[in-house]
Design a protein around this motif. Structure first.
Motif, short mmCIF file in Angstrom:
data_model
loop_
_atom_site.label_atom_id
_atom_site.label_comp_id
_atom_site.label_asym_id
_atom_site.label_seq_id
_atom_site.Cartn_x
_atom_site.Cartn_y
_atom_site.Cartn_z
N GLN A 96 0.85 -1.19 0.00
CA GLN A 96 0.00 0.00 0.00
C GLN A 96 0.88 1.24 0.00
OE1 GLN A 96 -3.32 0.09 -0.35
NE2 GLN A 96 -3.09 -2.10 -0.68
N ARG A 97 0.56 2.16 -0.84
CA ARG A 97 1.29 3.42 -0.90
C ARG A 97 0.34 4.47 -1.42
NH1 ARG A 97 5.70 2.09 -5.42
NH2 ARG A 97 6.94 3.30 -3.99
N ASP A 98 0.59 5.70 -1.00
CA ASP A 98 -0.23 6.82 -1.48
C ASP A 98 0.32 7.29 -2.81
OD1 ASP A 98 -1.85 6.81 0.76
OD2 ASP A 98 -0.52 8.13 1.88
N CYS A 99 -0.57 7.54 -3.74
CA CYS A 99 -0.20 8.05 -5.05
C CYS A 99 -1.00 9.31 -5.34
CB CYS A 99 -0.47 7.01 -6.14
SG CYS A 99 0.56 5.55 -6.05
N MET A 131 1.18 1.96 -10.93
CA MET A 131 1.72 0.72 -11.45
C MET A 131 2.51 -0.02 -10.37
SD MET A 131 4.62 0.08 -14.38
CE MET A 131 5.84 0.87 -13.33
N LEU A 132 3.39 0.70 -9.67
CA LEU A 132 4.19 0.08 -8.63
C LEU A 132 3.33 -0.39 -7.46
CD1 LEU A 132 7.32 2.40 -8.66
CD2 LEU A 132 7.14 0.05 -9.52
N ARG A 133 2.28 0.34 -7.16
CA ARG A 133 1.37 -0.06 -6.09
C ARG A 133 0.74 -1.42 -6.42
NH1 ARG A 133 -2.77 4.25 -4.88
NH2 ARG A 133 -3.52 3.62 -6.91
N GLN A 134 0.42 -1.64 -7.69
CA GLN A 134 -0.21 -2.90 -8.10
C GLN A 134 0.80 -4.02 -8.33
OE1 GLN A 134 -3.45 -3.85 -8.38
NE2 GLN A 134 -2.70 -5.88 -8.92
N THR A 135 1.94 -3.71 -8.91
CA THR A 135 2.86 -4.77 -9.34
C THR A 135 4.05 -5.00 -8.43
OG1 THR A 135 4.16 -3.27 -10.74
CG2 THR A 135 2.24 -4.35 -11.76
#
Length: 141
Positions: A96-99, A131-135
């Motif tokens: 999890q990260r804020d984007c 993208m990085l949050r998902q992959t």
């Protein structure tokens, strides 16, 4: 410097893919089935990230298992993530990260083999952070 066109980007990507395939296989890839102490190759996947119009592209070959000398900077984590997904990249999950809501679409693509099966996956994301949050580690290069 001249701007890269789709044709130039595609040619560069194809050349990179061919060069990556010419790299000699590691001992793990050459191991006989069931050889003690040597893990069988799980897969080789060519990963690319580009903007939505393919005006820039970067790519890397992910070879699993990774002996620490491969070109992907987070190969061990990426291999584990693909293993957890059963080779189904749509099942990947990062942390999890804020984007931000910035609209700068990127396209992630993976082509290769995983545990003996061909895989091809492509997905568009609203920005690199999403993208990085998902992959996770897979496309973090």
């Amino acid at each position: 410097m001249f701007p890269r066109t789709r044709t130039t980007a595609a040619a560069a990507l194809a050349a990179t893919a061919v060069a990556a395939l010419l790299v000699p296989a590691s001992a793990a890839h050459a191991a006989a089935p069931g050889a003690p102490g040597i893990e069988q190759a799980r897969g080789e996947v060519f990963l690319t990230v580009s903007d939505a119009e393919d005006t820039w592209t970067r790519g890397v070959m992910l070879i699993c298992p990774d002996d620490g000398g491969g070109p992907h900077p987070r190969a061990a984590e990426a291999c584990e993530a693909i293993d957890r997904s059963g080779g189904e990249l749509r099942q990947l999950s990062g942390r999890q990260r804020d984007c931000t809501n910035e609209h700068r679409p990127v396209v992630a693509e993976a082509t290769g083999t995983w545990r003996g099966s061909r895989i091809h996956w492509r997905s568009e994301f609203p920005n690199a952070c999403a993208m990085l949050r998902q992959t996770g580690a897979v496309f973090d290069f």
